[in-house]
Design a protein around this motif. Structure first.
Motif, mmCIF file in Angstrom:
data_model
loop_
_atom_site.group_PDB
_atom_site.id
_atom_site.type_symbol
_atom_site.label_atom_id
_atom_site.label_comp_id
_atom_site.label_asym_id
_atom_site.label_seq_id
_atom_site.Cartn_x
_atom_site.Cartn_y
_atom_site.Cartn_z
ATOM 1 N N PRO A 1 0.796 -1.230 0.000
ATOM 2 C CA PRO A 1 0.000 0.000 0.000
ATOM 3 C C PRO A 1 0.829 1.281 0.000
ATOM 4 O O PRO A 1 0.267 2.371 0.043
ATOM 5 C CB PRO A 1 -0.785 -0.120 1.309
ATOM 6 N N TRP A 2 2.162 1.198 -0.068
ATOM 7 C CA TRP A 2 3.015 2.367 0.073
ATOM 8 C C TRP A 2 3.427 2.946 -1.279
ATOM 9 O O TRP A 2 3.709 2.216 -2.216
ATOM 10 C CB TRP A 2 4.276 2.019 0.863
ATOM 11 N N SER A 3 3.483 4.267 -1.337
ATOM 12 C CA SER A 3 4.023 4.955 -2.513
ATOM 13 C C SER A 3 4.549 6.311 -2.086
ATOM 14 O O SER A 3 4.130 6.868 -1.067
ATOM 15 C CB SER A 3 2.955 5.130 -3.605
ATOM 16 N N VAL A 4 5.492 6.837 -2.866
ATOM 17 C CA VAL A 4 5.996 8.192 -2.658
ATOM 18 C C VAL A 4 5.747 8.981 -3.938
ATOM 19 O O VAL A 4 5.671 8.425 -5.031
ATOM 20 C CB VAL A 4 7.499 8.202 -2.304
ATOM 21 N N PHE A 5 5.615 10.291 -3.809
ATOM 22 C CA PHE A 5 5.317 11.125 -4.978
ATOM 23 C C PHE A 5 5.929 12.498 -4.789
ATOM 24 O O PHE A 5 6.322 12.897 -3.681
ATOM 25 C CB PHE A 5 3.801 11.233 -5.190
ATOM 26 N N GLY A 6 6.014 13.242 -5.860
ATOM 27 C CA GLY A 6 6.539 14.600 -5.808
ATOM 28 C C GLY A 6 6.349 15.271 -7.149
ATOM 29 O O GLY A 6 5.890 14.654 -8.124
ATOM 30 N N GLY A 7 6.698 16.553 -7.207
ATOM 31 C CA GLY A 7 6.564 17.242 -8.486
ATOM 32 C C GLY A 7 6.821 18.724 -8.398
ATOM 33 O O GLY A 7 6.958 19.308 -7.312
ATOM 34 N N TYR A 8 6.912 19.313 -9.577
ATOM 35 C CA TYR A 8 7.011 20.766 -9.742
ATOM 36 C C TYR A 8 5.951 21.181 -10.752
ATOM 37 O O TYR A 8 5.774 20.537 -11.798
ATOM 38 C CB TYR A 8 8.386 21.192 -10.268
ATOM 39 N N GLN B 1 -5.482 4.558 5.876
ATOM 40 C CA GLN B 1 -4.926 5.408 4.829
ATOM 41 C C GLN B 1 -4.217 6.574 5.502
ATOM 42 O O GLN B 1 -4.790 7.254 6.356
ATOM 43 C CB GLN B 1 -6.012 5.930 3.885
ATOM 44 N N VAL B 2 -2.976 6.793 5.114
ATOM 45 C CA VAL B 2 -2.164 7.863 5.687
ATOM 46 C C VAL B 2 -1.469 8.610 4.550
ATOM 47 O O VAL B 2 -1.010 7.991 3.584
ATOM 48 C CB VAL B 2 -1.089 7.302 6.657
ATOM 49 N N GLU B 3 -1.410 9.930 4.664
ATOM 50 C CA GLU B 3 -0.681 10.731 3.674
ATOM 51 C C GLU B 3 0.048 11.856 4.388
ATOM 52 O O GLU B 3 -0.520 12.522 5.262
ATOM 53 C CB GLU B 3 -1.629 11.310 2.623
ATOM 54 N N LEU B 4 1.302 12.054 4.031
ATOM 55 C CA LEU B 4 2.126 13.123 4.585
ATOM 56 C C LEU B 4 2.791 13.842 3.417
ATOM 57 O O LEU B 4 3.484 13.215 2.611
ATOM 58 C CB LEU B 4 3.174 12.557 5.534
ATOM 59 N N ARG C 1 -6.884 8.156 7.996
ATOM 60 C CA ARG C 1 -8.197 7.500 8.100
ATOM 61 C C ARG C 1 -7.946 6.083 8.577
ATOM 62 O O ARG C 1 -7.160 5.348 7.975
ATOM 63 C CB ARG C 1 -8.926 7.502 6.753
ATOM 64 N N TRP C 2 -8.665 5.699 9.631
ATOM 65 C CA TRP C 2 -8.365 4.415 10.260
ATOM 66 C C TRP C 2 -9.584 3.909 11.005
ATOM 67 O O TRP C 2 -10.272 4.673 11.690
ATOM 68 C CB TRP C 2 -7.183 4.593 11.224
#
Length: 787
Positions: free
Chosen positions: A540-547, A584-587, A627-628
């Motif tokens: 369930p893990w992913s990392v993301f980023g952008g400009y 579900q967790v997002e940072l 969310r848990w």
């Protein structure tokens, strides 16, 4: 001559829109899966909640249960659940929300692209971007919020982001076992009349929904719809017929005369779709809706002393304030999948918005001296006495009579293909858009005695308080390619906007309101590139980023007559997600640099006359969401859904404000000062306790006090020392909502609740014209039926 030139541009640019679709269809690669997992239904901004882990940017989707559990009709209560979203509410009911994403100026939500089902809903998003219309959240099935990655696909105002309201969906047919087609035509597959037909029997589905709620201040909310979907010999058809109504007497109290301070909103809607039984899968969808709003709303606030004594008070001078509007919206969408892996969606749309806002705009003393409302509230003396109805003088009412019109056609093509081991998901879009905004405003001067009783009134000629017209013809192109290499997806993209603008100032003397006294034409070209990435860490893990580069263009008059520059932003973000079944967790961390910040005159923020460029600002911060349900996997009969979100934000001026207008809320701003109305942090949370037919839910939000102006002063004086009630601070607010629900059988649910349980009294806004309160404690109850 100009009409002919405009028509020629429309025809030329419309051919460009068609060419984009044709070229993309020619590039189809056969043998791929359909692009959308939702078949031929129109594309949304975020997609399903399950799609969020694959998005190369920060995104959120608030779904139906989250809206209906607390029976929310105020969009502020719903959007505050999303980290990075700040709301400044003015009337306590959410009729005029000011939405800010990640520290952008939130005045009239002008820096946010507000849409319903992917179609822009601001009355004139290019010619006058202030959003005096917001879709009624009480009739929606959800809201999508896209922050960092919205600048490429959506416009024209992308320094903030996108808020997309989702209307009631069509009824979904129950799945059936595969069977032979009921007719010899077509291809068996999703979206055809033959799909799922067993033994020649066509499937059908009806869904009925009805909710009625009654609460404090004689507040009624009624929402009902009927959704029907059916297979026929001509294909799959369906419709939704819906009515939403909300009314209240309001919680504010007008001195001496009393009367309603509430509103009535009526919002009927209809949607229809047809998927013909043809070899090529395609779908036609038509939507139409109408909103009538009639509210006894005012811009005028209170003195701080009067607010502390009675925050729901309204002065007698506001008794004539009334905001009335009619909005009509319609669209026709055609979607086609010419081959597996390719989808073309084209929408033609039209909206009109007519409003009359008759509101107190100033007072005069017995000696004839004029005062603005913020000055009267902060200075006191004779001006305040006239405002309160305690001294003879004049009240000046201004009718902000305006008409808006928007029309256009937008198309997008999505196709999937591979180059060796590299997978591509290419999206290309175009839009041809026209909108106009026209104002013909008048003043009414009311002579009153020392008890606030009307002695006489005189109305000025049409146009004497503002008489002009702005229009914009805009063409936009965008392209984005999601390139997947193993677990890494990189999504570069670019958006180009070309604007042809014109403004016409007309006679304000009353002699000839059609006479043009000043005019101008010009054009703008904006290019906004961006790139995002998301990496699947496994499970369930992913990392993301952008400009991403964002922009917000000034209105025709602001660009051509006032000389404002476009507002631009350079935004960076990076985050990590965990999207499990029960957790579900997002940072997310973000950094955005805004240049040439535009402050609109519409919200009384820029000063007395014109919009303004207020310089550069930098925002950065951290967003977190959780969310848990700790009991979901335990096998227990109990459920404990928990929601928590928070945002830390630093939003500061990069230099001294260049504003020379002492009445602008950015006047007197110094380098390092906080941006008005952007809190240092916000916290929102919710918890539910469920067992069987019963549920108890509590939601809470906390917002600290913020400065009302860039001067960061607690004094009610502007940079020139003039008393002004818009200067100073708001109050911190801790709002708790509580709702209990009980299902009666399979189709009925009764509910009751209290909003603002603690009855927190706070200054929610100093704009437009002085301190006003948030909504006090409200009790409500009702019933919900579903079949």
């Amino acid at each position: 001559m100009r009409a002919k030139q405009t028509l020629e541009r429309v025809l030329i640019e419309a051919r460009w829109c068609g060419l984009v679709s044709v070229l993309a269809v020619m590039g189809v690669v056969d043998g791929e899966e359909p692009v959308s997992g939702d078949g031929l239904a129109p594309m949304t901004v975020v997609g399903n909640r399950a799609d969020i882990p694959r998005i190369a940017g920060s995104a959120a989707r608030v779904e139906t249960p989250q809206i209906r559990t607390q029976t929310y009709t105020n969009p502020a209560r719903v959007l505050q659940q999303v980290p990075g979203v700040y709301i400044r509410d003015e009337d306590g009911f959410g009729n005029l929300p000011n939405i800010s994403l990640r520290g952008v100026d939130g005045g009239r939500s002008a820096k946010v692209t507000v849409m319903e089902d992917g179609i822009m809903m601001a009355p004139a998003p290019y010619s006058e971007p202030a959003a005096y219309y917001t879709p009624r959240i009480g009739r929606m099935s959800g809201i999508e919020v896209l922050k960092g990655s919205s600048q490429v696909r959506f416009g024209p105002h992308t320094t903030g982001g996108v808020v997309n309201y989702l209307s009631t969906p069509f009824a979904a047919l129950d799945p059936e076992l595969p069977a032979e087609p009921a007719s010899g035509k077509g291809v068996v597959g999703k979206g055809t009349a033959s799909a799922g037909a067993v033994g020649g029997v066509m499937r059908r589905k009806d869904e009925f929904y009805l909710k009625t709620r009654y609460g404090s201040w004689n507040t009624w909310t009624n929402h009902g719809n009927w959704a029907h979907t059916q297979e026929t010999g001509a294909g799959l058809v369906g419709w939704v017929v819906e009515m939403f109504q909300e009314s209240t007497d309001g919680y504010r109290e007008i001195d001496r005369v009393g009367g309603s301070t509430g509103f009535t909103a009526l919002d009927p809607n209809v949607k229809f779709f047809w998927e013909p039984d043809t070899v090529v899968k395609q779908r036609f969808e038509f939507r139409a809706g109408y909103t009538n709003f009639d509210g006894n709303e005012t811009y005028t606030g209170l003195t701080e002393e009067d607010f502390r004594r009675n925050p729901v008070r309204r002065y007698v001078s506001t008794q004539h304030d009334r905001f009335v509007y009619d909005q009509f919206r319609s669209s026709l969408t055609h979607t086609i999948e010419p081959s597996a892996g390719t989808r073309v969606e084209t929408t033609a749309y039209y909206t009109s918005f007519d409003r009359s806002w008759n509101k107190l705009d100033g007072v005069k003393g017995a000696d004839g001296k004029s005062y603005t409302i913020p000055n009267a509230l902060a200075a006191g003396g004779e001006a305040l006495d006239v405002l309160r109805g305690d001294a003879a003088g004049k009240w000046r009412l201004r009718d902000g009579n305006r008409e808006y019109e928007t029309m256009g056609v937008q198309t997008r093509v999505d196709t999937e293909f591979a180059t060796g081991s590299v997978e591509h998901r290419l999206s290309v879009g175009a839009r041809l858009h026209y909108d106009q905004a026209e104002r013909v405003q008048t003043d009414t001067n009311i002579q009153v005695d020392g008890r606030g009783r009307e002695l006489s009134r005189a109305r000025t000629a049409p146009g004497t308080a503002g008489n002009r017209k702005d229009d914009t013809l805009a063409f936009s192109l965008w392209a984005e390619d999601a390139v997947k290499i193993g677990r890494l997806t990189v999504k570069p993209g670019v958006r180009w906007e070309h604007l042809e603008q014109e403004y016409r100032d007309r006679d304000t003397t009353g002699a000839d309101p059609d006479k043009v006294t000043a005019s101008g034409t010009g054009s703008q070209d904006i290019v906004a590139p961006g790139v995002g990435l998301v990496y699947d860490l496994g499970g369930p893990w992913s990392v993301f980023g952008g400009y991403y580069r964002g922009f917000s263009t000034p209105s025709p008059r602001d660009a051509l007559a006032v000389g404002l520059d476009p507002e631009t932003s350079d935004g960076f973000e990076a985050g990590v997600r965990h999207y499990g079944e029960n957790v579900q967790v997002e940072l997310v961390g973000f950094f955005t640099k805004f240049s040439n910040l535009i402050v609109l005159d519409n919200s009384a923020a820029s000063g007395t006359v014109e919009s303004d460029n207020a310089g550069d600002i930098t925002t950065y911060g951290l967003e977190a969401a959780l969310r848990w349900d700790p009991l979901a996997a335990s096998g227990s009969l109990w459920r404990l859904p928990i929601r928590l979100s928070g945002t830390l934000t630093s939003a500061e001026l990069d230099s001294d404000s260049p504003s020379a207008d002492g009445a602008s809320i950015f006047s007197g701003g110094r380098k390092g000062n906080d941006v008005p109305y952007i809190p240092d942090f916000t916290i929102a949370g919710g918890i539910g306790i469920e067992r069987g037919r019963f549920g108890l839910y509590a939601d809470a939000t906390y917002t600290p006090a913020v400065y009302g102006t860039a001067s960061n002063t607690t004094s009610q004086r502007n940079m020139n020392g003039v008393p002004d009630a818009r200067f100073g601070k708001t109050d911190s607010a801790f709002v708790v909502d509580l709702t209990a629900r009980c299902r009666l059988g399979d189709h009925a649910t009764v509910f009751a609740g209290v909003s603002n349980v603690l009855n927190d009294e706070y200054i929610g806004s100093r704009l437009a014209l002085g301190p006003r309160s948030g909504q006090p404690r409200m009790f409500f109850g009702g019933i919900e039926l579903q079949f």
